[in-house]
Design a protein around this motif. Structure first.
Motif, PDB file in Angstrom:
ATOM      1  N   GLU A  79       0.828  -1.206   0.000  1.00  0.00           N
ATOM      2  CA  GLU A  79       0.000   0.000   0.000  1.00  0.00           C
ATOM      3  C   GLU A  79       0.867   1.262   0.000  1.00  0.00           C
ATOM      4  N   ALA A  80       2.024   1.203   0.663  1.00  0.00           N
ATOM      5  CA  ALA A  80       2.952   2.340   0.701  1.00  0.00           C
ATOM      6  C   ALA A  80       3.830   2.397  -0.552  1.00  0.00           C
ATOM      7  N   ARG A  81       3.641   1.431  -1.444  1.00  0.00           N
ATOM      8  CA  ARG A  81       4.437   1.295  -2.666  1.00  0.00           C
ATOM      9  C   ARG A  81       5.934   1.127  -2.363  1.00  0.00           C
ATOM     10  N   ASP A  82       6.220   0.454  -1.257  1.00  0.00           N
ATOM     11  CA  ASP A  82       7.592   0.075  -0.934  1.00  0.00           C
ATOM     12  C   ASP A  82       7.830  -1.301  -1.566  1.00  0.00           C
ATOM     13  N   ILE A  83       7.987  -1.286  -2.877  1.00  0.00           N
ATOM     14  CA  ILE A  83       8.066  -2.516  -3.666  1.00  0.00           C
ATOM     15  C   ILE A  83       9.323  -3.310  -3.303  1.00  0.00           C
ATOM     16  N   ASP A  84      10.422  -2.630  -2.996  1.00  0.00           N
ATOM     17  CA  ASP A  84      11.641  -3.353  -2.602  1.00  0.00           C
ATOM     18  C   ASP A  84      11.412  -4.163  -1.335  1.00  0.00           C
ATOM     19  N   LYS A  85      10.773  -3.556  -0.328  1.00  0.00           N
ATOM     20  CA  LYS A  85      10.498  -4.281   0.918  1.00  0.00           C
ATOM     21  C   LYS A  85       9.555  -5.449   0.652  1.00  0.00           C
ATOM     22  N   ALA A  86       8.471  -5.192  -0.079  1.00  0.00           N
ATOM     23  CA  ALA A  86       7.494  -6.243  -0.373  1.00  0.00           C
ATOM     24  C   ALA A  86       8.147  -7.372  -1.172  1.00  0.00           C
ATOM     25  N   SER A  87       8.960  -7.035  -2.161  1.00  0.00           N
ATOM     26  CA  SER A  87       9.637  -8.057  -2.969  1.00  0.00           C
ATOM     27  C   SER A  87      10.571  -8.908  -2.122  1.00  0.00           C
ATOM     28  N   GLY A  88      11.199  -8.302  -1.125  1.00  0.00           N
ATOM     29  CA  GLY A  88      12.098  -9.039  -0.243  1.00  0.00           C
ATOM     30  C   GLY A  88      11.383 -10.047   0.643  1.00  0.00           C
ATOM     31  N   MET A  89      10.075  -9.962   0.712  1.00  0.00           N
ATOM     32  CA  MET A  89       9.289 -10.880   1.539  1.00  0.00           C
ATOM     33  C   MET A  89       8.782 -12.081   0.747  1.00  0.00           C
ATOM     34  N   LEU A  90       9.069 -12.092  -0.562  1.00  0.00           N
ATOM     35  CA  LEU A  90       8.573 -13.153  -1.429  1.00  0.00           C
ATOM     36  C   LEU A  90       9.555 -14.312  -1.483  1.00  0.00           C
ATOM     37  N   GLY A  91       9.013 -15.521  -1.524  1.00  0.00           N
ATOM     38  CA  GLY A  91       9.835 -16.714  -1.609  1.00  0.00           C
ATOM     39  C   GLY A  91       9.983 -17.185  -3.049  1.00  0.00           C
ATOM     40  N   ALA A  92      10.813 -18.195  -3.215  1.00  0.00           N
ATOM     41  CA  ALA A  92      11.031 -18.785  -4.536  1.00  0.00           C
ATOM     42  C   ALA A  92       9.713 -19.311  -5.094  1.00  0.00           C
ATOM     43  N   GLY A  93       9.475 -19.041  -6.363  1.00  0.00           N
ATOM     44  CA  GLY A  93       8.273 -19.530  -7.018  1.00  0.00           C
ATOM     45  C   GLY A  93       7.010 -18.771  -6.672  1.00  0.00           C
ATOM     46  N   PHE A  94       7.138 -17.577  -6.088  1.00  0.00           N
ATOM     47  CA  PHE A  94       5.961 -16.783  -5.710  1.00  0.00           C
ATOM     48  C   PHE A  94       5.024 -16.615  -6.897  1.00  0.00           C
ATOM     49  N   THR A  95       3.728 -16.821  -6.644  1.00  0.00           N
ATOM     50  CA  THR A  95       2.683 -16.646  -7.647  1.00  0.00           C
ATOM     51  C   THR A  95       1.508 -15.924  -7.005  1.00  0.00           C
ATOM     52  N   MET A  96       0.912 -15.005  -7.758  1.00  0.00           N
ATOM     53  CA  MET A  96      -0.292 -14.335  -7.279  1.00  0.00           C
ATOM     54  C   MET A  96      -1.351 -14.374  -8.371  1.00  0.00           C
ATOM     55  N   VAL A  97      -2.597 -14.571  -7.924  1.00  0.00           N
ATOM     56  CA  VAL A  97      -3.715 -14.653  -8.853  1.00  0.00           C
ATOM     57  C   VAL A  97      -4.780 -13.658  -8.395  1.00  0.00           C
ATOM     58  N   PHE A  98      -5.112 -12.731  -9.299  1.00  0.00           N
ATOM     59  CA  PHE A  98      -6.124 -11.715  -9.038  1.00  0.00           C
ATOM     60  C   PHE A  98      -7.308 -11.956  -9.973  1.00  0.00           C
ATOM     61  N   PRO A  99      -8.502 -11.479  -9.616  1.00  0.00           N
ATOM     62  CA  PRO A  99      -9.676 -11.689 -10.466  1.00  0.00           C
ATOM     63  C   PRO A  99      -9.445 -11.174 -11.889  1.00  0.00           C
ATOM     64  N   GLY A 100      -9.736 -12.027 -12.861  1.00  0.00           N
ATOM     65  CA  GLY A 100      -9.644 -11.618 -14.256  1.00  0.00           C
ATOM     66  C   GLY A 100      -8.237 -11.515 -14.798  1.00  0.00           C
ATOM     67  N   ALA A 101      -7.254 -12.030 -14.099  1.00  0.00           N
ATOM     68  CA  ALA A 101      -5.866 -11.910 -14.553  1.00  0.00           C
ATOM     69  C   ALA A 101      -5.194 -13.275 -14.599  1.00  0.00           C
ATOM     70  N   GLU A 102      -4.216 -13.394 -15.481  1.00  0.00           N
ATOM     71  CA  GLU A 102      -3.375 -14.586 -15.509  1.00  0.00           C
ATOM     72  C   GLU A 102      -2.485 -14.553 -14.260  1.00  0.00           C
ATOM     73  N   PRO A 103      -2.010 -15.696 -13.803  1.00  0.00           N
ATOM     74  CA  PRO A 103      -1.089 -15.698 -12.654  1.00  0.00           C
ATOM     75  C   PRO A 103       0.123 -14.800 -12.919  1.00  0.00           C
ATOM     76  N   MET A 104       0.529 -14.090 -11.878  1.00  0.00           N
ATOM     77  CA  MET A 104       1.679 -13.184 -11.964  1.00  0.00           C
ATOM     78  C   MET A 104       2.741 -13.636 -10.967  1.00  0.00           C
ATOM     79  N   THR A 105       4.003 -13.329 -11.278  1.00  0.00           N
ATOM     80  CA  THR A 105       5.111 -13.736 -10.409  1.00  0.00           C
ATOM     81  C   THR A 105       5.949 -12.557  -9.934  1.00  0.00           C
ATOM     82  N   LYS A 106       5.707 -11.382 -10.478  1.00  0.00           N
ATOM     83  CA  LYS A 106       6.458 -10.179 -10.103  1.00  0.00           C
ATOM     84  C   LYS A 106       5.480  -9.078  -9.695  1.00  0.00           C
ATOM     85  N   LEU A 107       5.842  -8.319  -8.670  1.00  0.00           N
ATOM     86  CA  LEU A 107       4.961  -7.245  -8.197  1.00  0.00           C
ATOM     87  C   LEU A 107       4.773  -6.171  -9.263  1.00  0.00           C
ATOM     88  N   GLU A 108       5.766  -5.966 -10.105  1.00  0.00           N
ATOM     89  CA  GLU A 108       5.639  -4.982 -11.180  1.00  0.00           C
ATOM     90  C   GLU A 108       4.529  -5.385 -12.153  1.00  0.00           C
TER      91      GLU A 108
END
Length: 188
Positions: A79-108
């Protein structure tokens, strides 16, 4: 009136022991119909010098971080757009799925995908629920409402959401998101 006696080696903090007692109380109550005040948990601490397994002295393992706290920190960083901090909390193989979107692996990817959907979004949290899976992953559900602005600057609020996270070894490995944002947008 369930009574749980647990033996652990000395070295865990009072906070760790409190988390352990709460988790054991909740675990019992999934099976036994007892109110929390009827569940007794007793922790007996052992001196590491008085414990051997396999003929060798052992040291206590470090307590795992609270998965709900890690999810909160990740969401606040996003929410604070501290993408570096958030990215540092992700593990290997991180995947996110949002409504109407293909799975994503990067916060960008998420930021690019969200850009035409809304100017910004904030979350109001109603609760966080953590549990351990039979495997290595801890699961955290958070729920609440979304507020923000559509691309044209019109505000929105009170949109329901649920996020489900998986964490392994203190890192987020999966995020699944469900919300009513598309339905709300279509009806506005």
């Amino acid at each position: 009136m369930p009574v749980i006696e647990l033996h652990v080696m000395k070295g865990y903090s009072d906070t760790d022991k409190s988390r352990l007692c709460e988790a054991l109380t909740h675990a019992v109550r999934i099976v036994v119909p007892a109110p929390p005040e009827a569940v007794t948990v007793m922790i007996h601490e052992l001196d590491p010098a008085g414990y051997m397994r396999g003929g060798q002295y052992r040291k206590p393992a470090s307590a795992l971080p609270d998965p709900a706290t890690l999810v909160r920190e990740y969401l606040f960083a996003m929410e604070a757009r501290d993408i570096d901090k958030a990215s540092g909390m992700l593990g290997a193989g991180f995947t996110m799925v949002f409504p109407g979107a293909e799975p994503m692996t990067k916060l960008e990817q998420l930021i690019d995908w969200a850009a035409p959907r809304y100017k910004f979004v904030t979350k109001t949290y109603e609760g966080f629920d953590a549990l351990q899976t039979p495997g290595d992953a801890a699961v955290v559900y958070c729920r609440g409402t979304l507020s923000g602005e559509w691309p044209d600057g019109t505000p929105f609020d009170s949109i329901r959401f649920i996020d489900r996270f998986e964490l392994t070894d203190g890192h987020l490995t999966r995020q699944d998101v469900w919300n009513d944002i598309a339905e709300t947008k279509a009806n506005s």
